[in-house]
Design a protein around this motif. Structure first.
Motif, PDB file in Angstrom:
ATOM      1  N   LEU A  18       1.390  15.722   0.788  1.00  0.00           N
ATOM      2  CA  LEU A  18       0.517  15.698   2.232  1.00  0.00           C
ATOM      3  C   LEU A  18      -0.905  15.874   1.914  1.00  0.00           C
ATOM      4  CD1 LEU A  18       0.378  15.915   5.254  1.00  0.00           C
ATOM      5  CD2 LEU A  18       0.709  18.285   5.127  1.00  0.00           C
ATOM      6  N   GLU A  19      -1.150  16.882   0.832  1.00  0.00           N
ATOM      7  CA  GLU A  19      -2.752  16.942   0.328  1.00  0.00           C
ATOM      8  C   GLU A  19      -3.194  15.628  -0.201  1.00  0.00           C
ATOM      9  OE1 GLU A  19      -5.556  19.590   0.475  1.00  0.00           O
ATOM     10  OE2 GLU A  19      -3.643  20.127   0.901  1.00  0.00           O
ATOM     11  N   VAL A  20      -2.578  14.682  -1.019  1.00  0.00           N
ATOM     12  CA  VAL A  20      -2.928  13.390  -1.346  1.00  0.00           C
ATOM     13  C   VAL A  20      -3.251  12.596  -0.130  1.00  0.00           C
ATOM     14  CG1 VAL A  20      -2.297  11.773  -2.948  1.00  0.00           C
ATOM     15  CG2 VAL A  20      -1.814  14.050  -3.636  1.00  0.00           C
ATOM     16  N   LEU A  21      -2.229  12.569   0.828  1.00  0.00           N
ATOM     17  CA  LEU A  21      -2.073  11.595   1.752  1.00  0.00           C
ATOM     18  C   LEU A  21      -3.469  11.914   2.827  1.00  0.00           C
ATOM     19  CD1 LEU A  21       1.719  11.376   2.718  1.00  0.00           C
ATOM     20  CD2 LEU A  21       0.295   9.749   1.638  1.00  0.00           C
ATOM     21  N   LEU A  22      -3.527  13.198   2.943  1.00  0.00           N
ATOM     22  CA  LEU A  22      -4.948  13.619   3.727  1.00  0.00           C
ATOM     23  C   LEU A  22      -6.235  13.139   3.076  1.00  0.00           C
ATOM     24  CD1 LEU A  22      -3.645  16.843   5.330  1.00  0.00           C
ATOM     25  CD2 LEU A  22      -3.779  14.823   6.439  1.00  0.00           C
ATOM     26  N   ASP A  23      -6.170  13.377   1.856  1.00  0.00           N
ATOM     27  CA  ASP A  23      -7.277  13.019   0.929  1.00  0.00           C
ATOM     28  C   ASP A  23      -7.629  11.503   1.295  1.00  0.00           C
ATOM     29  OD1 ASP A  23      -7.951  15.395   0.058  1.00  0.00           O
ATOM     30  OD2 ASP A  23      -7.055  14.993  -1.875  1.00  0.00           O
ATOM     31  N   LEU A  24      -6.725  10.625   1.267  1.00  0.00           N
ATOM     32  CA  LEU A  24      -6.784   9.030   1.486  1.00  0.00           C
ATOM     33  C   LEU A  24      -7.293   8.931   2.798  1.00  0.00           C
ATOM     34  CD1 LEU A  24      -3.545   8.098  -0.656  1.00  0.00           C
ATOM     35  CD2 LEU A  24      -5.861   7.986  -1.332  1.00  0.00           C
ATOM     36  N   ASN A  25      -6.488   9.704   3.656  1.00  0.00           N
ATOM     37  CA  ASN A  25      -6.815   9.415   5.062  1.00  0.00           C
ATOM     38  C   ASN A  25      -8.526   9.739   5.540  1.00  0.00           C
ATOM     39  OD1 ASN A  25      -6.983  11.299   8.014  1.00  0.00           O
ATOM     40  ND2 ASN A  25      -6.080   9.251   8.246  1.00  0.00           N
ATOM     41  N   GLN A  26      -8.749  10.803   4.804  1.00  0.00           N
ATOM     42  CA  GLN A  26     -10.087  11.276   5.124  1.00  0.00           C
ATOM     43  C   GLN A  26     -11.184  10.378   4.478  1.00  0.00           C
ATOM     44  OE1 GLN A  26     -10.233  15.602   4.698  1.00  0.00           O
ATOM     45  NE2 GLN A  26      -9.558  15.578   6.814  1.00  0.00           N
ATOM     46  N   THR A  32       3.244   5.974  -2.865  1.00  0.00           N
ATOM     47  CA  THR A  32       4.544   6.673  -3.567  1.00  0.00           C
ATOM     48  C   THR A  32       4.882   6.745  -4.858  1.00  0.00           C
ATOM     49  OG1 THR A  32       5.913   5.030  -2.743  1.00  0.00           O
ATOM     50  CG2 THR A  32       5.691   6.668  -1.012  1.00  0.00           C
ATOM     51  N   LYS A  33       4.724   5.572  -5.360  1.00  0.00           N
ATOM     52  CA  LYS A  33       5.150   5.369  -6.745  1.00  0.00           C
ATOM     53  C   LYS A  33       4.002   6.090  -7.611  1.00  0.00           C
ATOM     54  CE  LYS A  33       5.514   1.868 -10.280  1.00  0.00           C
ATOM     55  NZ  LYS A  33       5.618   0.274 -10.524  1.00  0.00           N
ATOM     56  N   GLU A  34       2.526   5.911  -7.203  1.00  0.00           N
ATOM     57  CA  GLU A  34       1.531   6.997  -8.059  1.00  0.00           C
ATOM     58  C   GLU A  34       1.411   8.254  -7.699  1.00  0.00           C
ATOM     59  OE1 GLU A  34      -2.011   4.992  -7.462  1.00  0.00           O
ATOM     60  OE2 GLU A  34      -1.498   2.771  -8.441  1.00  0.00           O
ATOM     61  N   HIS A  35       1.706   8.709  -6.587  1.00  0.00           N
ATOM     62  CA  HIS A  35       1.676  10.029  -6.163  1.00  0.00           C
ATOM     63  C   HIS A  35       2.889  10.923  -6.194  1.00  0.00           C
ATOM     64  CE1 HIS A  35      -2.544   9.292  -5.895  1.00  0.00           C
ATOM     65  NE2 HIS A  35      -2.365   8.430  -4.953  1.00  0.00           N
ATOM     66  N   MET A  36       4.231  10.238  -6.285  1.00  0.00           N
ATOM     67  CA  MET A  36       5.320  11.082  -6.185  1.00  0.00           C
ATOM     68  C   MET A  36       6.479  10.587  -7.186  1.00  0.00           C
ATOM     69  SD  MET A  36       7.453  11.652  -2.557  1.00  0.00           S
ATOM     70  CE  MET A  36       8.499  12.929  -2.318  1.00  0.00           C
ATOM     71  N   PHE A  37       6.581   9.494  -7.656  1.00  0.00           N
ATOM     72  CA  PHE A  37       7.852   9.107  -8.142  1.00  0.00           C
ATOM     73  C   PHE A  37       7.603   8.608  -9.702  1.00  0.00           C
ATOM     74  CE2 PHE A  37       9.551   8.159  -3.791  1.00  0.00           C
ATOM     75  CZ  PHE A  37       9.973   9.447  -3.773  1.00  0.00           C
ATOM     76  N   THR A  38       6.267   8.759 -10.191  1.00  0.00           N
ATOM     77  CA  THR A  38       6.103   8.612 -11.633  1.00  0.00           C
ATOM     78  C   THR A  38       6.754   9.505 -12.385  1.00  0.00           C
ATOM     79  OG1 THR A  38       4.248   9.736 -11.663  1.00  0.00           O
ATOM     80  CG2 THR A  38       3.700   7.604 -10.831  1.00  0.00           C
ATOM     81  N   ALA A  39       7.040   9.070 -13.523  1.00  0.00           N
ATOM     82  CA  ALA A  39       7.493  10.175 -14.446  1.00  0.00           C
ATOM     83  C   ALA A  39       6.910  11.357 -14.577  1.00  0.00           C
ATOM     84  CB  ALA A  39       7.865   9.609 -16.041  1.00  0.00           C
ATOM     85  N   GLN A  40       5.370  11.137 -14.572  1.00  0.00           N
ATOM     86  CA  GLN A  40       4.475  12.234 -14.895  1.00  0.00           C
ATOM     87  C   GLN A  40       4.795  13.347 -13.823  1.00  0.00           C
ATOM     88  OE1 GLN A  40       0.242  11.278 -15.276  1.00  0.00           O
ATOM     89  NE2 GLN A  40      -0.149  13.339 -15.476  1.00  0.00           N
ATOM     90  N   LYS A  41       4.666  12.677 -12.381  1.00  0.00           N
ATOM     91  CA  LYS A  41       5.020  13.358 -11.314  1.00  0.00           C
ATOM     92  C   LYS A  41       6.157  14.130 -10.980  1.00  0.00           C
ATOM     93  CE  LYS A  41       1.037  12.681  -9.455  1.00  0.00           C
ATOM     94  NZ  LYS A  41      -0.117  13.649  -9.182  1.00  0.00           N
ATOM     95  N   VAL A  42       7.268  13.450 -11.436  1.00  0.00           N
ATOM     96  CA  VAL A  42       8.624  14.029 -11.267  1.00  0.00           C
ATOM     97  C   VAL A  42       8.580  15.425 -12.509  1.00  0.00           C
ATOM     98  CG1 VAL A  42      11.079  13.716 -11.925  1.00  0.00           C
ATOM     99  CG2 VAL A  42       9.540  11.798 -10.414  1.00  0.00           C
ATOM    100  N   LYS A  87       0.769  -1.304  -0.104  1.00  0.00           N
ATOM    101  CA  LYS A  87       0.258  -0.061  -0.002  1.00  0.00           C
ATOM    102  C   LYS A  87       0.916   1.247   0.044  1.00  0.00           C
ATOM    103  CE  LYS A  87      -1.421   1.120   3.957  1.00  0.00           C
ATOM    104  NZ  LYS A  87      -2.110   1.088   5.243  1.00  0.00           N
ATOM    105  N   LEU A  88       1.821   1.382   0.963  1.00  0.00           N
ATOM    106  CA  LEU A  88       2.705   2.663   0.959  1.00  0.00           C
ATOM    107  C   LEU A  88       3.599   2.677  -0.279  1.00  0.00           C
ATOM    108  CD1 LEU A  88       3.940   2.498   4.623  1.00  0.00           C
ATOM    109  CD2 LEU A  88       2.241   3.893   3.784  1.00  0.00           C
ATOM    110  N   LEU A  95       6.265  10.136   5.857  1.00  0.00           N
ATOM    111  CA  LEU A  95       6.912  11.297   5.383  1.00  0.00           C
ATOM    112  C   LEU A  95       8.582  11.247   6.348  1.00  0.00           C
ATOM    113  CD1 LEU A  95       4.034  13.620   6.187  1.00  0.00           C
ATOM    114  CD2 LEU A  95       4.991  13.139   4.165  1.00  0.00           C
ATOM    115  N   SER A  96       8.607  10.592   7.337  1.00  0.00           N
ATOM    116  CA  SER A  96       9.868  10.501   7.986  1.00  0.00           C
ATOM    117  C   SER A  96      10.680   9.809   7.037  1.00  0.00           C
ATOM    118  CB  SER A  96       9.856   9.972   9.383  1.00  0.00           C
ATOM    119  OG  SER A  96       8.963  10.609  10.387  1.00  0.00           O
ATOM    120  N   ASP A  97      10.598   8.753   6.826  1.00  0.00           N
ATOM    121  CA  ASP A  97      11.540   8.092   5.460  1.00  0.00           C
ATOM    122  C   ASP A  97      11.774   8.972   4.456  1.00  0.00           C
ATOM    123  OD1 ASP A  97      11.332   5.830   7.049  1.00  0.00           O
ATOM    124  OD2 ASP A  97       9.419   4.581   5.892  1.00  0.00           O
ATOM    125  N   LEU A  98      10.602   9.401   3.776  1.00  0.00           N
ATOM    126  CA  LEU A  98      11.112  10.216   2.561  1.00  0.00           C
ATOM    127  C   LEU A  98      12.185  11.521   2.847  1.00  0.00           C
ATOM    128  CD1 LEU A  98       7.487  10.452   0.995  1.00  0.00           C
ATOM    129  CD2 LEU A  98       9.122   8.853   0.477  1.00  0.00           C
TER     130      LEU A  98
END
Length: 493
Positions: free
Chosen positions: A273-281, A132-142, A127-128, A296-299
């Motif tokens: 963070l906005e994406v993560l809070l959306d998933l949380n809520q 990260t792959k879909e919301h941070m490290f895809t070519a499109q996001k980078v 899940k984690l 977030l600490s890991d990253l």
């Protein structure tokens, strides 16, 4: 007490007891294990590690082979020191060897149970990793975050211009630039400042404190029975630093939730963070705030650390090899011109710069060992048994210095990569600074861009003078320079 003192005292206190109670188990048959040096009672082979285990184990592998067995305290440890053995572990037996050997300090404040770096491969880890792959490290996001990197890069270059005549501490400027890039990507705020004495110093100290603790050899990792005692106090120190970081995240998250709660049509940030809070809520059971803070600490920690070291090592090699530096500068001038700022779409057009970074990663990988793996079941490699529960170390540093693979392995020769197909994205096991298989570093796409961009910009915008470039390293989870690179930037007229 320091590490060696604790080991000496420990051997006197426990040796008689353990030999009486566990002697047959400790010194039973090892005929199927890979070859390795004979262990001492209690300590095992710890005394052979020295201050630089990556070098010591590379030397031992020349005697015992690229698949080696050691007893480090009470821990059965397997060391891989060749591309062939690394491929067996990370590709052929990827599933069996995908778990982590979790160090004592990583268990602070429940970090290991929520950390993508330390979780076993399972539903929570997947899940984690997916997030990260879909919301941070895809070519499109980078690619979408390129304007942010250009802004941080411009701030760095302006800082160097404004400080003309002053010596530059590369560790400091690379760390601040990398940290701000990551913190802005995650939270839309800077966590550090290039100006000394700024209000951001506390965050830098927290991160550096955690990195130092993580890289300190811990007797409790060799003798798990001592984990509750924490004889070096490393877990207690980690609790303080990590607690401060999590408190910082609590503050940021609380403020963001308050902003989101004031109005449905508030201007939304475009950060992670906005994406993560959306998933949380949407579903707190799917992604809790506890998981968000530890992710977030890991990253933050991994991203700032590896980028800083990689930039500093590459610049050190170029400055002490002026003919290589001149060649890289000439390529930059021919591709992007004399005055233009380096853009990310320029990177594929710079084969010599790419070769420089590959060669730097070969000589100075971000970590001397990959993060330790652990065997989930018995497995066989080259006729030897790797027992269930064994800690597995892949000595990336040794592979990069192997003379049977690399002619003149101690020399900085980027030309060896020019025109070749070897890359460091996990397919070529002669060069795996970011790992391979399912545990490959998820931030590799961003690290690739940042290291190339920072090094290219520094050598394109300035000439550099340094009286002495020290190349000694300090062992830890990351391979740091013993003394930071310091040099004077000369602004082109």
């Amino acid at each position: 007490m320091d590490f060696l003192t604790i080991l000496i005292l420990l051997s006197f206190i426990l040796s008689t007891l353990l030999l009486l109670l566990l002697g047959p188990k400790l010194f039973g048959s090892k005929s199927k294990l890979p070859p390795g040096p004979t262990p001492l009672p209690i300590l095992g082979n710890i005394h052979l590690l020295g201050r630089n285990p990556h070098r010591s184990l590379a030397k031992l592998s020349r005697t015992y082979g690229p698949l080696m067995h050691l007893k480090l305290g009470s821990i059965t440890t397997i060391v891989a020191s060749s591309p062939e053995i690394a491929r067996e572990i990370l590709q052929k037996h990827d599933q069996t060897c995908s778990s982590r050997a979790v160090p004592c300090v990583a268990q602070t404040l429940g970090h290991a149970e929520a950390s993508m770096a330390w979780l076993p491969v399972g539903s929570q880890w997947r899940k984690l990793r997916k997030i990260t792959k879909e919301h941070m490290f895809t070519a499109q996001k980078v690619n979408a975050s390129e304007p942010l990197r250009q802004e941080k890069l411009r701030q760095l270059l302006d800082h160097l211009v404004e400080g003309r005549g002053r010596e530059v501490n590369f560790e400091e400027v690379a760390f601040v630039t990398a940290l701000n890039l990551i913190s802005t990507t995650l939270f839309s705020v800077d966590f550090a400042s290039l100006d000394s004495g700024s209000s951001h110093e506390e965050v830098k100290e927290i991160i550096r404190g955690l990195m130092e603790i993580s890289g300190t050899p811990n007797v409790a990792d060799f003798f798990p029975i001592l984990r509750l005692v924490d004889p070096q106090g490393l877990k207690r120190k980690a609790k303080v630093y990590l607690g401060k970081m999590l408190d910082k995240f609590d503050e940021i998250i609380s403020k963001r939730l308050e902003e989101r709660g004031k109005s449905w049509d508030c201007t939304r940030k475009t950060d992670l963070l906005e994406v993560l809070l959306d998933l949380n809520q949407e579903d707190e059971a799917y992604l809790s705030l506890h998981e968000i803070k530890h992710l977030l600490s890991d990253l933050i920690i991994a991203g700032a650390d590896t980028t800083t070291d990689s930039v500093q090592w590459a610049m050190s090699e170029l400055i002490r090899n002026p003919e290589k530096l001149s060649k890289a500068k000439k390529e930059l001038r021919s591709v992007i011109g004399e005055r233009a700022q380096v853009q990310e779409n320029d990177i594929p057009k710079l084969p010599y710069l790419n070769a420089v970074i590959k060669e730097s990663f070969r000589l100075h990988p971000p970590g001397p060992f990959l993060i330790p793996h652990e065997a989930e079941a018995d497995l066989e490699i080259n006729g030897y048994t790797i027992p269930r529960g064994a800690r597995i170390l892949v000595n990336v540093w040794a592979i990069g210095r192997d003379p049977s693979i690399w002619p003149g392995p101690e020399s900085f020769e980027p030309e060896r990569f020019v025109g070749g197909s070897v890359d460091y994205k996990g397919r070529d096991f002669v060069l795996i600074p970011f790992g391979s298989g399912r545990r490959i570093c998820p931030g590799l796409p961003l690290a690739h861009v940042m290291v190339h961009l920072m090094v290219a910009s520094m050598i394109h915008e300035f000439d550099w003078e340094a009286q002495d470039v020290d190349m000694d390293d300090v062992f830890g989870l990351s391979l740091h320079k013993a003394r930071p690179l310091k040099a004077f930037p000369i602004i082109k007229s």
